[in-house]
Scaffold this active site. Structure first.
Site, PDB file in Angstrom:
ATOM      1  N   GLY A 267       4.922  -1.633   4.867  1.00  0.00           N
ATOM      2  CA  GLY A 267       5.911  -1.391   3.830  1.00  0.00           C
ATOM      3  C   GLY A 267       6.218   0.092   3.683  1.00  0.00           C
ATOM      4  N   ALA A 268       5.157   0.892   3.601  1.00  0.00           N
ATOM      5  CA  ALA A 268       5.339   2.326   3.431  1.00  0.00           C
ATOM      6  C   ALA A 268       4.023   3.038   3.680  1.00  0.00           C
ATOM      7  CB  ALA A 268       5.841   2.642   2.022  1.00  0.00           C
ATOM      8  N   GLU A 304       2.560   4.569  -3.138  1.00  0.00           N
ATOM      9  CA  GLU A 304       2.407   5.653  -2.149  1.00  0.00           C
ATOM     10  C   GLU A 304       2.256   7.000  -2.853  1.00  0.00           C
ATOM     11  OE1 GLU A 304       1.649   4.401   0.480  1.00  0.00           O
ATOM     12  OE2 GLU A 304       2.661   2.460   0.398  1.00  0.00           O
TER      13      GLU A 304
END
Ligand code: BES
Ligand code: ZN
Length: 880
Positions: A267-268, A304
């Protein structure tokens, strides 16, 4: 690719690194046919290492080695050994500088690990072990170094050149090339290194920290996505403020950058100062992203960003400690999302995922502790157990300590370990030291796999006014672990009187005012609790807020479920009681041909939910969702998926027929006239409206059909558009379905994120996603075997959501998946290994299914040159 049997790595073999790296100087020359990487490392022996004569061993993967020099002197072939996966230099001084030049081919890198190209831009993904695909390096998180990175590339094709930290130099070179140099002042493990080069537009904003520093916020996206950045940018600013307010953590660099890339395995990624996102997890506009996507983006941006402290400033000693950063950070992002919206709804969403997917993992062949003791391929251990159960473990510490002591503990943890690579044990110790609580037994949550089962029984002594609750704890065996010890479990509960009022919970020996909710601490195999002063037989509300990741067995009656559904002051348990009732009704229907078996009280309970506008509409929207097929499978002993699917559909249809007029009224009532907003209220309105629409189309209601067609054409946002499309796709109106899908595609064909949703809604549908339809989607011009999102949206949605079709009794779904896994294994083993997941649960299914799933796994096992990733998953699944 693999040449020998994959090795197992054990936590018990951990040794401190023999050499440390103080600084890393990188120079990247980027070209169309490859990249040259010049690396100069300042290395010294680790004073803490026992091995004073150890050779220097650097990791490498798919590298062409061009030269090696030690303290400026080129080494010749005899001075080092290039074993392909390792570069070994036998004798080195105490302290030295090592220069290595490697050649790599990012344009041919389909694994998407290390440096690769995606839609014309260069980008990196180094966690967990991707840095070794860039240059030779001690690729382990306990080697932390300061990085300086110079990137050189063609100026026209790659005007934007990014890496971690601050840009300290830039200039022109010959042949239309240019360079930028970046310096990251914070020592970091190489898995947090990042580089991006491309023709990207920049979106800027600023954030002023609590100490008054101005931070430059920048997003870099392809020009066509310039208008899809606002939501992520706003989410970032909210995250930065929240981490200051709730954890006292301020951002530490002058620049924070986010980049969107289309081809991304995950996803990140939280690279220091330069987060890289899968486009689908960061880009959003009202026209192209659903409410779910908006919420997901906010959560991932926060996640994140939060890693900057929980992961980057304090990182993992080794990959067995992965949950140290991931579990803690998922806990933090879920607290954040709860604060931004509805805490009850967020809790329901988290528990749904945990109980459906993590419990399944914990009960299957891949079960492992939150801190595993061994692995073959670390990429396979980014699991629901590490993430979701890991977050639950941190949440239990929060429950046991309370918010103030928990904050003291997290302060101590950050203060003690800033700049270090540490273990989950260090985290728990900081919590203990700050709170004075003994968490030694609690540590078993990190060591023992498997979902504890709590068997609860009760009796009421009317004469004495005493309610006695007995709770027995057992933990099932899991691969390699049996005879487990009881764990320390916080068990929140309340008792409701016959009038629905909460009762004071007075345990024997209590002096002070009794609260109406308590957290009992279970530490033994069996506990008995006596509550005094109870006037009449109470209804227990057990495991409120889902205070521990456990299964509760209690002989609920339907009267009790309905009672809790109406009266429990804990919204989570109200929802849970409704789920339990629906599960009970559906389970009873499996194998019974008679719809008369459907309890009329379920219909009345749903009628109340749909018509009583005084209820919390966000909670109602959740309560109206029947338990998923995946959850029903998880609860089954020997699942017959088509039978489960039919029983669930029959309940849905029965409800829809009985509540048809109420559904139409609900649909009309939720009509939104004002501007589109992403608030909890507006989200609940759209969710209710689209649920009503879906139910009406389930029963082929012509008015519903007209409403869906109109909504599809008039919607000003993707949530409503997708809601109408999904309802039509899952209906029997075949001509409308075809038309709707074609129109939708024509309108959004140039937007990859929308095309992914379009693929997914078909692949997940039992009407539009039969195997022959899926095969058509795989040859659709918009499908791309090199793009993980496309693979997930077609193959992942089919095997993960279209369960009745995937579990076709003829075994075709399994063979199909096995073939796709084999095909992908050569190009992208990480994605291939993740796709295998639905097959790994084969023992859960009725024999007619499980034997064919087993054959599909064997078919994958027998493929020539299987990657380590898929090898591990398949072999562990078949073992035992
Ligand atoms: N560190 C991970 C990304 C990652 C995972 C890199 C596996 C390499 C291998 C990142 O912080 C992360 O956890 N991302 C999640 C999303 C998050 C909201 C749970 C993801 O990518 O799914
Ligand atoms: Zn993470």
């Amino acid at each position: 690719m693999r040449t020998s049997q994959p090795q197992t790595i054990y936590l018990s073999d951990y040794k401190v690194p023999a050499y440390l790296v103080d600084t890393v100087d990188l120079r990247f020359e980027l070209f169309e046919d490859g990249a040259r990487v010049h690396s100069t490392l300042a290395i010294r022996r680790n004073p803490d290492s026992q091995e004073s004569a150890a050779p220097l061993e650097l990791d490498g993967d798919s590298l062409v080695l061009e030269s090696v020099a030690l303290d400026g002197t080129a080494l010749s072939d005899g001075d080092y050994e290039n074993r392909g996966e390792q570069l070994v230099i036998r004798s080195v001084p105490e302290r030295f500088s090592l220069s290595v030049v490697t050649w790599i081919e990012p344009q041919n890198n389909t694994r998407l690990e290390g440096l690769y190209k995606s839609s014309g831009m260069f980008c990196t993904q180094c966690e967990a072990e991707g840095f070794r695909c860039i240059t030779f390096f001690p690729d382990r998180p306990d080697v932390m170094a300061r990085f300086r990175t110079r990137i050189e590339a063609d100026r026209e094709a790659y005007p934007v050149l990014l890496s971690n930290g601050n840009d300290v130099d830039r200039g022109e070179l010959d042949d239309g090339r240019h360079f930028v140099t970046w310096e990251d002042p914070f020592p970091k493990p190489c898995y947090l290194f990042a580089l991006v080069a491309g023709d990207l537009v920049e979106k800027r904003d600023t954030f002023t920290t609590c100490s008054g520093r101005d931070i430059d916020l920048r997003m870099y996206v392809e020009p066509r996505n310039a208008e899809k950045c606002d939501h992520a940018m706003d989410s970032l600013k909210r995250s930065m403020r929240w981490d200051e307010d709730v954890y006292g953590r301020e951002y530490d660099l002058d620049i924070f950058m986010i980049v969107a890339v289309d081809d991304f395995n995950m996803g990140a990624m939280e690279n220091k100062g330069l987060n890289i996102f899968n486009s689908s997890c960061v880009l959003a506009s009202q026209e192209t992203a659903t409410d779910l996507a908006f919420q997901r983006i906010e959560a991932i941006v926060a996640h994140e960003y939060f890693h900057n402290w929980s992961g980057n400033r304090v990182t993992c000693r080794d990959w067995f400690q992965l949950s140290l950063k991931e579990g803690f950070t998922v806990f933090r992002d879920s607290q954040f999302s709860a604060d931004m919206g509805s805490p009850t709804v967020k809790r329901i969403e988290d528990v749904t995922l945990l109980r459906t997917a993590q419990f399944a993992e914990d009960g299957g062949p891949m079960a492992h502790p939150v801190r595993p003791a061994s692995y073959m391929e670390i990429s396979n251990f980014y699991t629901l157990t590490i993430y979701e159960k890991g977050a639950e473990v941190v949440r239990m510490i929060h429950t046991l300590l309370g918010p103030d002591l928990f904050r003291k503990g997290s302060d101590l943890y950050f203060q003690r370990h800033d700049g270090q690579a540490v273990t989950t044990d260090d985290f728990v110790r900081a919590m203990e030291d700050a709170s004075g609580r003994d968490l030694s037994q609690f540590r078993l949550w990190y060591e023992q796999a498997g979902t504890p089962v709590l068997t609860v029984s009760d009796e009421f002594d009317e004469g004495r006014g005493v309610y006695r609750l007995t709770i027995e704890q057992t933990i099932p065996d899991t691969p390699g672990q049996s005879n487990k010890k009881p764990q320390h479990i916080p068990f929140a509960l309340g008792l409701l009187g016959s009038d629905g009022q909460p009762l004071p919970l007075r345990l024997s020996g209590d002096e002070t005012e009794a609260p109406t909710e308590r957290v009992l601490e279970l530490t033994e195999g069996v506990h008995t609790f006596e509550f005094h002063g109870i006037p009449s037989e109470p209804v227990p509300s057990l495991l409120r807020h889902f205070s521990a990741p456990v299964r509760v067995r209690y002989p609920w009656t339907r009267e009790q479920m309905l009672f809790l559904m109406n009266h429990d002051p804990d919204g989570f348990n109200r929802w849970d009681a409704g789920q339990r009732l629906a599960v009970d009704v559906i389970q009873r229907l499996i194998g019974s041909p008679d719809d008369a078996a459907i309890d009329p009280r379920l219909v009345e309970a749903y009628r109340k939910l749909i018509t009583d506008t005084g209820l919390d509409q966000a909670l109602v929207a959740k309560m109206l969702q029947l338990p998923s097929e995946a959850y029903l499978i998880e609860l089954a002993e020997s699942a017959d998926v088509p039978a489960i699917h039919r029983a669930r559909e029959r309940v849905l249809e029965h409800l829809a027929v009985a509540l048809r007029d109420e559904l139409v009224a609900c649909y009309q009532r939720q009509h939104d006239s004002g501007a589109y907003e992403v608030t909890p209220e507006a989200i609940a309105r759209r969710s209710l409206r689209n649920t009503a629409l879906g139910w009406l189309l389930m029963i082929n209601d012509d008015e519903g059909r007209a409403l869906a067609v109109r909504q599809l054409n008039e919607a000003d946002n993707m949530t409503d558009r997708m809601g109408a499309l999904r309802a039509l796709v899952n209906s029997d109106y075949e001509a409308d379905r075809r038309q709707a899908l074609d129109d939708f595609y024509d309108r959004f064909r140039d937007d990859p994120q929308v095309v992914e949703q379009w693929f997914s809604v078909q692949a997940a549908s039992d009407r539009a996603g039969q195997l022959s339809d899926i095969e058509q989607l795989l040859v659709h011009p918009a499908f791309d075997w090199k793009n993980p999102n496309k693979i997930r949206s077609v193959i992942g949605s089919f095997a993960g959501q279209n369960l009745a079709a995937f579990h076709n009794p003829d075994g075709s779904g399994y063979r199909f998946l096995a073939d796709q896994v084999c095909r992908l294994d050569d190009s992208n083993p990480q994605i291939a290994a993740r796709l295998v997941t639905p097959l790994t649960r084969w023992r859960k299914f009725a024999p007619a299914y499980s034997s064919q799933m087993q054959s599909a796994l064997e078919r994958i096992r027998d493929k020539e040159g299987l990657s380590r990733d898929v090898y591990e998953v398949v072999h562990k699944s078949l073992a035992g």
